[in-house]
Design a protein around this motif. Structure first.
Motif, PDB file in Angstrom:
ATOM      1  N   TYR A   1     -17.672  -7.149 -26.872  1.00 45.03           N
ATOM      2  CA  TYR A   1     -17.580  -6.404 -25.624  1.00 45.03           C
ATOM      3  C   TYR A   1     -18.912  -6.569 -24.889  1.00 45.03           C
ATOM      4  O   TYR A   1     -19.977  -6.276 -25.447  1.00 45.03           O
ATOM      5  CB  TYR A   1     -17.310  -4.923 -25.899  1.00 45.03           C
ATOM      6  CG  TYR A   1     -15.988  -4.669 -26.597  1.00 45.03           C
ATOM      7  CD1 TYR A   1     -14.849  -4.289 -25.879  1.00 45.03           C
ATOM      8  CD2 TYR A   1     -15.871  -4.810 -27.984  1.00 45.03           C
ATOM      9  CE1 TYR A   1     -13.635  -4.051 -26.519  1.00 45.03           C
ATOM     10  CE2 TYR A   1     -14.668  -4.580 -28.636  1.00 45.03           C
ATOM     11  CZ  TYR A   1     -13.563  -4.206 -27.889  1.00 45.03           C
ATOM     12  OH  TYR A   1     -12.355  -3.983 -28.522  1.00 45.03           O
ATOM     13  N   TYR A   2     -18.841  -7.049 -23.623  1.00 45.92           N
ATOM     14  CA  TYR A   2     -20.079  -7.252 -22.877  1.00 45.92           C
ATOM     15  C   TYR A   2     -19.848  -7.031 -21.384  1.00 45.92           C
ATOM     16  O   TYR A   2     -18.706  -7.005 -20.900  1.00 45.92           O
ATOM     17  CB  TYR A   2     -20.661  -8.647 -23.150  1.00 45.92           C
ATOM     18  CG  TYR A   2     -19.885  -9.824 -22.565  1.00 45.92           C
ATOM     19  CD1 TYR A   2     -20.267 -10.380 -21.343  1.00 45.92           C
ATOM     20  CD2 TYR A   2     -18.809 -10.393 -23.244  1.00 45.92           C
ATOM     21  CE1 TYR A   2     -19.589 -11.478 -20.814  1.00 45.92           C
ATOM     22  CE2 TYR A   2     -18.134 -11.480 -22.730  1.00 45.92           C
ATOM     23  CZ  TYR A   2     -18.523 -12.025 -21.511  1.00 45.92           C
ATOM     24  OH  TYR A   2     -17.846 -13.108 -20.987  1.00 45.92           O
TER      25      TYR A   2
ATOM     26  N   ILE B   1     -17.874  -4.992 -14.540  1.00 44.87           N
ATOM     27  CA  ILE B   1     -16.688  -5.351 -15.322  1.00 44.87           C
ATOM     28  C   ILE B   1     -17.076  -5.494 -16.798  1.00 44.87           C
ATOM     29  O   ILE B   1     -18.066  -6.152 -17.136  1.00 44.87           O
ATOM     30  CB  ILE B   1     -16.058  -6.658 -14.810  1.00 44.87           C
ATOM     31  CG1 ILE B   1     -15.514  -6.455 -13.401  1.00 44.87           C
ATOM     32  CG2 ILE B   1     -14.950  -7.130 -15.746  1.00 44.87           C
ATOM     33  CD1 ILE B   1     -14.987  -7.731 -12.764  1.00 44.87           C
ATOM     34  N   ILE B   2     -16.275  -4.870 -17.645  1.00 51.73           N
ATOM     35  CA  ILE B   2     -16.442  -5.011 -19.098  1.00 51.73           C
ATOM     36  C   ILE B   2     -15.444  -6.053 -19.589  1.00 51.73           C
ATOM     37  O   ILE B   2     -14.249  -5.997 -19.251  1.00 51.73           O
ATOM     38  CB  ILE B   2     -16.218  -3.671 -19.805  1.00 51.73           C
ATOM     39  CG1 ILE B   2     -17.235  -2.636 -19.299  1.00 51.73           C
ATOM     40  CG2 ILE B   2     -16.351  -3.836 -21.313  1.00 51.73           C
ATOM     41  CD1 ILE B   2     -16.981  -1.250 -19.834  1.00 51.73           C
ATOM     42  N   VAL B   3     -15.922  -6.976 -20.398  1.00 49.80           N
ATOM     43  CA  VAL B   3     -15.095  -8.065 -20.924  1.00 49.80           C
ATOM     44  C   VAL B   3     -14.925  -7.875 -22.425  1.00 49.80           C
ATOM     45  O   VAL B   3     -15.903  -7.621 -23.142  1.00 49.80           O
ATOM     46  CB  VAL B   3     -15.740  -9.439 -20.629  1.00 49.80           C
ATOM     47  CG1 VAL B   3     -14.894 -10.562 -21.236  1.00 49.80           C
ATOM     48  CG2 VAL B   3     -15.914  -9.630 -19.132  1.00 49.80           C
ATOM     49  N   ARG B   4     -13.677  -8.014 -22.857  1.00 41.77           N
ATOM     50  CA  ARG B   4     -13.397  -8.042 -24.293  1.00 41.77           C
ATOM     51  C   ARG B   4     -13.007  -9.454 -24.673  1.00 41.77           C
ATOM     52  O   ARG B   4     -11.996  -9.984 -24.208  1.00 41.77           O
ATOM     53  CB  ARG B   4     -12.273  -7.073 -24.659  1.00 41.77           C
ATOM     54  CG  ARG B   4     -11.914  -7.119 -26.150  1.00 41.77           C
ATOM     55  CD  ARG B   4     -10.620  -6.396 -26.452  1.00 41.77           C
ATOM     56  NE  ARG B   4     -10.212  -6.607 -27.836  1.00 41.77           N
ATOM     57  CZ  ARG B   4      -8.986  -6.386 -28.311  1.00 41.77           C
ATOM     58  NH1 ARG B   4      -8.032  -5.919 -27.492  1.00 41.77           N
ATOM     59  NH2 ARG B   4      -8.702  -6.619 -29.569  1.00 41.77           N
ATOM     60  N   TYR B   5     -13.814 -10.086 -25.536  1.00 43.73           N
ATOM     61  CA  TYR B   5     -13.610 -11.474 -25.942  1.00 43.73           C
ATOM     62  C   TYR B   5     -13.284 -11.512 -27.430  1.00 43.73           C
ATOM     63  O   TYR B   5     -14.034 -10.986 -28.256  1.00 43.73           O
ATOM     64  CB  TYR B   5     -14.871 -12.289 -25.651  1.00 43.73           C
ATOM     65  CG  TYR B   5     -14.804 -13.744 -26.070  1.00 43.73           C
ATOM     66  CD1 TYR B   5     -14.261 -14.710 -25.224  1.00 43.73           C
ATOM     67  CD2 TYR B   5     -15.305 -14.149 -27.309  1.00 43.73           C
ATOM     68  CE1 TYR B   5     -14.211 -16.041 -25.600  1.00 43.73           C
ATOM     69  CE2 TYR B   5     -15.264 -15.476 -27.700  1.00 43.73           C
ATOM     70  CZ  TYR B   5     -14.716 -16.421 -26.846  1.00 43.73           C
ATOM     71  OH  TYR B   5     -14.670 -17.753 -27.228  1.00 43.73           O
TER      72      TYR B   5
ATOM     73  N   THR C   1      -9.103  -8.834 -22.668  1.00 47.83           N
ATOM     74  CA  THR C   1      -9.009  -7.805 -21.629  1.00 47.83           C
ATOM     75  C   THR C   1     -10.316  -7.784 -20.841  1.00 47.83           C
ATOM     76  O   THR C   1     -11.383  -8.061 -21.385  1.00 47.83           O
ATOM     77  CB  THR C   1      -8.800  -6.406 -22.247  1.00 47.83           C
ATOM     78  OG1 THR C   1      -7.753  -6.463 -23.195  1.00 47.83           O
ATOM     79  CG2 THR C   1      -8.464  -5.380 -21.171  1.00 47.83           C
ATOM     80  N   GLN C   2     -10.237  -7.431 -19.578  1.00 43.94           N
ATOM     81  CA  GLN C   2     -11.419  -7.143 -18.769  1.00 43.94           C
ATOM     82  C   GLN C   2     -11.061  -6.059 -17.763  1.00 43.94           C
ATOM     83  O   GLN C   2      -9.962  -6.041 -17.220  1.00 43.94           O
ATOM     84  CB  GLN C   2     -11.972  -8.388 -18.080  1.00 43.94           C
ATOM     85  CG  GLN C   2     -11.002  -9.159 -17.207  1.00 43.94           C
ATOM     86  CD  GLN C   2     -11.674 -10.355 -16.559  1.00 43.94           C
ATOM     87  OE1 GLN C   2     -12.800 -10.268 -16.076  1.00 43.94           O
ATOM     88  NE2 GLN C   2     -10.976 -11.495 -16.535  1.00 43.94           N
ATOM     89  N   ARG C   3     -11.997  -5.127 -17.575  1.00 39.13           N
ATOM     90  CA  ARG C   3     -11.712  -3.985 -16.701  1.00 39.13           C
ATOM     91  C   ARG C   3     -13.017  -3.494 -16.076  1.00 39.13           C
ATOM     92  O   ARG C   3     -14.058  -3.453 -16.738  1.00 39.13           O
ATOM     93  CB  ARG C   3     -11.057  -2.858 -17.502  1.00 39.13           C
ATOM     94  CG  ARG C   3     -10.639  -1.645 -16.665  1.00 39.13           C
ATOM     95  CD  ARG C   3     -10.048  -0.562 -17.562  1.00 39.13           C
ATOM     96  NE  ARG C   3      -8.822  -1.008 -18.196  1.00 39.13           N
ATOM     97  CZ  ARG C   3      -7.625  -0.897 -17.637  1.00 39.13           C
ATOM     98  NH1 ARG C   3      -7.492  -0.350 -16.435  1.00 39.13           N
ATOM     99  NH2 ARG C   3      -6.553  -1.314 -18.275  1.00 39.13           N
ATOM    100  N   ALA C   4     -12.940  -3.117 -14.817  1.00 42.78           N
ATOM    101  CA  ALA C   4     -14.106  -2.577 -14.120  1.00 42.78           C
ATOM    102  C   ALA C   4     -14.368  -1.142 -14.570  1.00 42.78           C
ATOM    103  O   ALA C   4     -13.428  -0.355 -14.727  1.00 42.78           O
ATOM    104  CB  ALA C   4     -13.899  -2.637 -12.613  1.00 42.78           C
ATOM    105  N   LEU C   5     -15.629  -0.840 -14.785  1.00 34.51           N
ATOM    106  CA  LEU C   5     -16.042   0.519 -15.105  1.00 34.51           C
ATOM    107  C   LEU C   5     -16.356   1.211 -13.781  1.00 34.51           C
ATOM    108  O   LEU C   5     -17.447   1.059 -13.216  1.00 34.51           O
ATOM    109  CB  LEU C   5     -17.270   0.486 -16.018  1.00 34.51           C
ATOM    110  CG  LEU C   5     -17.670   1.779 -16.706  1.00 34.51           C
ATOM    111  CD1 LEU C   5     -16.554   2.297 -17.610  1.00 34.51           C
ATOM    112  CD2 LEU C   5     -18.934   1.563 -17.531  1.00 34.51           C
ATOM    113  N   GLU C   6     -15.375   1.915 -13.274  1.00 37.20           N
ATOM    114  CA  GLU C   6     -15.452   2.458 -11.912  1.00 37.20           C
ATOM    115  C   GLU C   6     -16.694   3.320 -11.711  1.00 37.20           C
ATOM    116  O   GLU C   6     -17.062   4.112 -12.578  1.00 37.20           O
ATOM    117  CB  GLU C   6     -14.188   3.258 -11.602  1.00 37.20           C
ATOM    118  CG  GLU C   6     -12.919   2.402 -11.553  1.00 37.20           C
ATOM    119  CD  GLU C   6     -11.703   3.221 -11.162  1.00 37.20           C
ATOM    120  OE1 GLU C   6     -11.875   4.408 -10.816  1.00 37.20           O
ATOM    121  OE2 GLU C   6     -10.595   2.666 -11.199  1.00 37.20           O
TER     122      GLU C   6
END
Length: 457
Positions: A282-283, A290-294, A303-308
């Motif tokens: 996770y980075y 945006i947080i990326v799950r690799y 998965t990738q999602r913005a940390l609002e």
């Protein structure tokens, strides 16, 4: 007996265990530390040491052990002969003691009424008494010698039993079988450690310098969710403009520089606050919130999602900068993101994330400025914040997500290389991983906790 104990001590060392990362164990030659663990107060629970492979083979040491056992058996036979002779003499002296007691009684009677006896008879009895008097210290010495011999016999008997037991162990197990027994013991130790519930940070000791490599800034980590046999290490040098992750099969390979695999991430990272959790990295994606799950298994982004609302790109970094706006971390309770928002006036925000979807499960707003924090890490749902990344730093503030309360603390730790750019807790190892000015280091933590039993609900 002293020289005998010197020989036995290394042999009996395997039977004793009592580590700690803060305590250096130096076994005798031919032995190596296999594993260790410690309790909540930092005291050593146990250290497992195992012989090197050539020690367990039937070689010169085995012959020396058998020779030693034969010597002890010969000593035991000699002592038995001496004991028989002493017992015989002792019985004779005991009879003499009875006679002495009788003469003493008669002598006292004569002394009390000597006028009724002829002076000649009195002198005769007195002469016999005087002739027997020297036997009294001899009698006492025989008593003492008999007691010592009895104790010596018992020691020889116990020693023979220990030696025969060690000989049987060495004859019954080869190195692989002995190693398996140690592994089983380590598994039992891990089960014991798993009963330790979450606790409060009390002390940080160390660091242990594992390696010196890379630039001043970077991150290295292991997976707290991995099995005990999976000790892979991941290495990410620099805080920006990089997307190469190096993998090592173990700490030993990491120290030796033996890479097992290299991953080329699809996006460059920002900062040094990455985390590996349950097989995924996770980075924070560079120049974004945006947080990326690799996934390391599939080699792709899951998965990738913005940390609002989270600030990024040096809007709300730690004191050292380096695009450290968003800090991803894991502890006993799961995956977390630590960041700051305009809505919270630049103060730290804590969010617990769903590891699969990266959705926010819950959020807590603190009153500690993100820009005034040196580093932070989560232990058992409590965020611990250091007041600097430089020399003299200490854990200054703690926020509990369980109670939604905070407290000021004063827990020092040794910033050995003067600049800390990464500090993360690993729940499996119960240690802090740090990147200290180009040095990869480990800190030991002491937690105040209780033992969880089966009766607890």
């Amino acid at each position: 007996m002293w020289s005998l104990s010197v020989v036995l001590n290394p042999l009996l060392f395997l039977l004793l265990f009592g580590y700690c990362p803060s305590v250096t164990i130096r076994p005798k030659e031919g032995w190596q530390v296999y594993s260790s663990a410690q309790d909540a107060d930092g005291r050593c629970i146990c250290t497992v040491v195992a012989p090197e492979q050539n020690l367990c083979s039937r070689d010169a040491k085995g012959r020396q052990l058998r020779q030693l056992l034969e010597k002890v058996q010969n000593m035991s036979q000699s002592i038995e002969v001496l004991n028989l002779r002493t017992q015989r003499d002792f019985q004779y002296i005991m009879r003499m003691e009875s006679q002495i007691k009788g003469l003493r009684s008669k002598f006292r009677q004569i002394e009390s009424d000597r006028k009724t006896l002829v002076n000649k008879n009195f002198q005769e009895l007195k002469g016999k008494m005087e002739s027997l008097q020297p036997l009294i210290p001899v009698l006492e010495q025989y008593k003492t010698d008999a007691k010592l011999i009895s104790q010596f016999k018992e020691e020889i008997r116990n020693l023979s039993g220990v030696l025969m037991g060690i000989q049987e162990e060495m004859g019954a197990y080869d190195y692989e079988e002995l190693q398996q027994r140690v592994l089983n013991l380590e598994n039992r130790l891990r089960n014991c450690m798993s009963k330790l519930t979450c606790g409060k940070l009390m002390k940080i000791t160390g660091p242990l310098t594992v390696k010196t490599s890379g630039t001043r800034f970077g991150a290295w980590m292991t997976d707290p969710q991995a099995s005990p046999k999976n000790n892979r290490v991941w290495y990410m040098d620099s805080y920006t403009n990089n997307k190469i992750v190096k993998e090592y099969k173990s700490i030993a390979d990491f120290v030796a520089g033996v890479e097992s695999r290299t991953y080329n991430l699809p996006f460059k990272w920002a900062g040094t606050n990455h985390v590996v959790y349950n097989g995924s990295l996770y980075y924070n994606k560079m120049q974004s919130n945006i947080i990326v799950r690799y996934s390391f298994e599939t080699g792709r982004v899951v998965t990738q999602r913005a940390l609002e609302l989270a600030g990024f790109h040096n809007v709300y970094p730690y004191t050292w900068g380096g695009f450290s706006d968003i800090d991803l971390m894991a502890d006993e309770l799961g995956l977390w993101a630590v960041y700051a928002t305009n809505q919270n006036a630049g103060n730290i925000v804590i969010s617990q994330l769903n590891p699969d979807t990266l959705q926010i499960l819950n959020t807590w707003n603190t009153e500690y400025s993100k820009r005034n924090a040196g580093e932070s890490f989560m232990i058992c749902g409590t965020l611990y914040i250091t007041n600097s990344h430089l020399t003299g730093a200490k854990v200054y503030y703690a926020y509990s997500t369980k109670t939604s309360t905070y407290e000021y603390t004063d827990i020092p730790f040794h910033n050995q290389y003067f600049h800390m750019s990464m500090l993360d807790y690993n729940a499996r190892d119960r240690a802090l991983y740090g990147w200290n000015n180009g040095h990869q280091v480990l800190f030991n933590v002491t937690l105040f906790h209780i033992i969880k039993t089966e009766d607890d609900s």
